[in-house]
Design a protein around this motif. Structure first.
Motif, PDB file in Angstrom:
ATOM      1  N   GLY A   1     -36.769 -20.189  14.437  1.00 62.64           N
ATOM      2  CA  GLY A   1     -35.818 -19.209  14.986  1.00 62.64           C
ATOM      3  C   GLY A   1     -34.372 -19.532  14.633  1.00 62.64           C
ATOM      4  N   PHE A   2     -34.178 -20.579  13.841  1.00 58.48           N
ATOM      5  CA  PHE A   2     -32.809 -20.980  13.479  1.00 58.48           C
ATOM      6  C   PHE A   2     -32.099 -19.861  12.694  1.00 58.48           C
ATOM      7  N   LYS A   3     -30.824 -19.702  13.060  1.00 54.30           N
ATOM      8  CA  LYS A   3     -30.035 -18.694  12.339  1.00 54.30           C
ATOM      9  C   LYS A   3     -28.738 -19.330  11.845  1.00 54.30           C
ATOM     10  N   ALA A   4     -28.418 -19.049  10.606  1.00 57.74           N
ATOM     11  CA  ALA A   4     -27.144 -19.547  10.061  1.00 57.74           C
ATOM     12  C   ALA A   4     -26.019 -18.682  10.596  1.00 57.74           C
ATOM     13  N   ASP A   5     -24.789 -19.252  10.630  1.00 59.61           N
ATOM     14  CA  ASP A   5     -23.640 -18.488  11.132  1.00 59.61           C
ATOM     15  C   ASP A   5     -23.344 -17.293  10.224  1.00 59.61           C
ATOM     16  N   ALA A   6     -22.668 -16.341  10.798  1.00 57.75           N
ATOM     17  CA  ALA A   6     -22.356 -15.108  10.042  1.00 57.75           C
ATOM     18  C   ALA A   6     -21.448 -15.384   8.849  1.00 57.75           C
ATOM     19  N   ASP A   7     -20.615 -16.437   8.954  1.00 56.70           N
ATOM     20  CA  ASP A   7     -19.699 -16.696   7.831  1.00 56.70           C
ATOM     21  C   ASP A   7     -20.288 -17.669   6.800  1.00 56.70           C
ATOM     22  N   PHE A   8     -21.523 -18.113   7.034  1.00 64.55           N
ATOM     23  CA  PHE A   8     -22.157 -19.069   6.114  1.00 64.55           C
ATOM     24  C   PHE A   8     -22.374 -18.461   4.715  1.00 64.55           C
ATOM     25  N   TRP A   9     -22.705 -17.218   4.665  1.00 65.58           N
ATOM     26  CA  TRP A   9     -23.111 -16.584   3.397  1.00 65.58           C
ATOM     27  C   TRP A   9     -21.965 -16.554   2.381  1.00 65.58           C
TER      28      TRP A   9
END
Lengths: 468, 236
Positions: free
Chosen positions: A415-423
């Motif tokens: 369920g891990f999610k990267a931050d919105a600014d990671f991309w």
């Protein structure tokens, strides 16, 4: 004597209505071709710039998401349209314009322009390269086929000889008179293209040196053609025979041999069918590590090896998320498989190219065609280069995403999610095509064959006309 | 001058020219008469260096035709039976080109003077030669010879096909060239024109020079009889 003959021949050619009409037709066709190509080039590049920006914007604004989901979501690598494709479109129409980059798969370029066309496309397009490669040599034949035979038929050759004319000097004067208009027309075409392209700053990197090299390639091609036609004109006695022979040479050199080379290359070094190619990749993939399947044999072996390496008893004790780690290892294994199979295709392509190079010894069209496409960056080599660069970027992107997943989450934390600014941290795909010097190096055999044709045809012409 | 000594040309078993010897001095007009195949054109072609002799020698102004064919071209001019020029060019342009080939450079006025001397009407100078009559083209040929300042003129049936007026004009031009000490060798069928312009007449048959007369020695009637007698002699 050379300059004197050049002036006289130029006067004669200019006053000859047949030649004037032919040149006007070529100028008209060239202008139309440039107009069509410029519009096409502009429109494709506008699409490229827009698509690139849009796709990156979509990628950057994915919001919070699992990195591996983002890997499957994928992105596109767009193939730029190069400035000199305005002159030679090469195989661009058949190779596709973008590659979808996703996890676990190397995709081929899609959105092939030719597939969007109707059956009428079989008639071919009116492009500058078509005029440069096919029409201008034909025009040269029309102008030059009777250059020497007409002197014989009229009886002026005897008069010239009685005046002390030296055969090769007369012929070289004629050569210059035939070459000059073609040189001027081509020069105008290339200069126009250069001015148009150098004033389009947003669209790729335009280089005058590439344009000049391309121009020189075509000038050598025309010089060879003029030599061949003049050798025929000097050898046979009648203009009619000279015309038929010259046209036969054109048909052979420009139409028959290239098609023969293509058939022979495909016969000797066939590509696998798409089904075979996919089946072989699937088979190899199954034999190795599947990043998504922790229970397959290779995955179990990796698990044992990793536990041993880190001196721990369970995967949850590892200092990273083993799921991300396994995913990355699976990705690396699949990348190797893709490289192996694509390298086989490249080897076949290279072998096919070898056949073209050999047949280039009997057709100056072939090395010219290949050099022209290479300099314009519209050949298969450039496409392969782009395709490999896109694949390397895909592998790097997958590592970037998997590493983040492995480092920033725990084992089993799907369920891990990267931050919105990671991309935004993912570097942009930036493709640099091979430089001009690299292109010339790669095509050195073609350059060499063209020079042999150039020097050889001049030598034969000299000895044929030495004692006219 | 032209000096020919035992010049022979054979093609296999066929002897086209058989030990021909003759001399054309400065200011002389030598007419070679004979039927087709007699060897007249072969003689001209050998002197022009277009074909090589089997044996013998020939000289143009003391330069060997066999050994230095290119050098002999500096001294001679040639007018064939049907002089063809470049049809899309004018007389001045044709003359300029042919003179240039012989390494002679003239301005427009000089070129026009040569054409005037050759008898071409001024109105034709700057017209395309495609519409020229044969006589006009022959005059351009003479102009080419004048421009070259050739000391030897080789003519191969130059009056054939010309109307009597044009033929007469051509004869007068040859006389003009004679005054300039040009040595002229003319192959012709035209006995009457030969009698009118020549200083010497030779009759060829089967590659051999059968007879040779100084024109002053014979009247036209005697010349005609002798010619016919020579031509029929071997046929009997």
């Amino acid at each position: 004597m050379i300059i004197h003959t050049f002036k006289k021949e130029t006067k004669e050619l200019w006053r000859d209505g047949r030649v004037r009409i032919a040149f006007i037709i070529v100028l008209f066709l060239t202008a139309v071709a440039i107009f069509i190509s410029t519009n096409h080039y502009k429109s494709v590049n506008e699409q490229y710039v827009e698509a690139n920006a849009n796709e990156r914007e979509v990628w950057d604004n994915q919001g919070e998401k699992n990195p591996h989901s983002a890997a499957h979501y994928g992105t596109y690598a767009f193939k730029p349209k190069y400035p000199l494709s305005l002159i030679d479109q090469g195989v661009d129409k058949y190779t596709g314009t973008s590659i979808f980059l996703e996890a676990h798969r190397r995709n081929e370029a899609q959105f092939i322009a030719a597939s969007d066309q109707t059956g009428l496309a079989r008639f071919g397009d009116l492009t500058p390269d078509f005029i440069l490669l096919f029409i201008i040599p034909l025009l040269l034949i029309l102008v030059a086929y009777n250059s020497i035979t007409k002197e014989r038929e009229r009886g002026t050759l005897r008069l010239l000889k009685s005046q002390g004319a030296i055969g090769w000097k007369i012929v070289f004067g004629k050569w210059l008179a035939i070459f000059s208009p073609v040189f001027i027309i081509s020069f105008m075409l290339f200069l126009l293209a250069g001015l148009l392209l150098s004033n389009l700053p947003d669209f790729g990197v335009f280089s005058w040196s590439s344009l000049i090299t391309l121009f020189a390639t075509y000038m050598i091609y025309y010089a060879i053609f003029i030599n061949l036609v003049l050798i025929i004109s000097a050898t046979v006695k009648k203009s009619g025979i000279a015309l038929v022979l010259s046209l036969s040479v054109w048909i052979l050199v420009c139409l028959v041999l290239p098609k023969m080379a293509s058939n022979l290359a495909e016969y000797k070094y066939p590509y696998p069918t798409r089904q075979e190619f996919s089946a072989n990749i699937s088979k190899d993939k199954k034999l190795g590590l599947d990043g998504h399947n922790p229970w397959n044999k290779a995955a179990k072996e990796l698990e044992k090896k990793t536990l041993k390496e880190y001196g721990v008893d369970s995967l949850s004790q590892l200092p990273f998320n083993y799921d991300g780690y396994r995913m990355q290892k699976g990705e690396e294994h699949e990348a190797e498989i893709y490289f192996k199979h694509y390298n086989y295709l490249k080897t076949q392509y290279s072998n096919q190219n070898g056949i073209y190079q050999k047949l280039a010894a009997i057709s100056p069209y072939l090395p010219t065609r290949f050099l022209s496409m290479a300099i314009a960056k519209t050949d298969y080599n450039t496409h392969w280069d782009f395709s490999d660069a896109a694949e390397n970027y895909r592998i790097e992107s997958q590592k970037f995403l998997n590493d983040h997943f492995a480092k920033e989450s725990k084992y089993g934390e799907w369920g891990f999610k990267a931050d919105a600014d990671f991309w935004r941290k993912l570097p942009k795909f930036n493709y640099e095509p091979p430089s001009l010097s690299k292109t010339i190096q790669t095509n050195m055999s073609g350059v060499f064959i063209m020079l042999i044709w150039f020097v050889g045809s001049f030598t034969v012409l000299f000895f044929t006309t030495k004692s006219l | 001058m032209v000096q020919i000594d035992n010049l022979t040309k054979t093609y296999g078993d066929l002897t086209a020219l058989d030990a021909l010897s003759l001399t054309v001095k400065k200011g002389e007009i030598y007419c070679l008469l004979g039927a087709n195949g007699a060897g007249k054109t072969t003689t001209i072609n050998l002197l022009l260096g277009f074909i090589k002799p089997t044996s013998g020698s020939a000289y143009i102004n003391d330069v060997s035709v066999v050994e230095q064919p290119k050098l002999t071209k500096n001294h001679l001019a040639y007018i064939p039976e049907n002089l063809m020029l470049y049809p899309s060019l004018t007389a001045v342009e044709n003359l300029d080109y042919f003179s240039g080939i012989a390494n002679k450079k003239f301005n427009k006025e000089e070129l026009e003077t040569f054409l005037v001397d050759a008898g071409l009407q001024t109105s034709a100078f700057h017209k395309s030669v495609s519409k020229y009559s044969k006589g006009m083209r022959q005059k351009v040929g003479i102009a080419i010879a004048l421009a070259k300042d050739a000391k030897v003129l080789l003519l191969d049936e130059p009056t054939s096909g010309l109307d009597p007026k044009a033929s007469n004009e051509f004869g007068q031009l040859l006389q003009k060239l004679r005054q300039k000490e040009v040595a002229t060798l003319m192959a012709t069928h035209d006995l009457f024109r030969a009698k009118e312009v020549a200083t010497t007449i030779g009759v060829m048959k089967d590659g051999q020079l059968k007879q040779q007369w100084a024109v002053d020695e014979l009247s036209l009637k005697e010349l005609e009889d002798s010619y016919l007698e020579t031509m029929s002699y071997n046929s009997l």
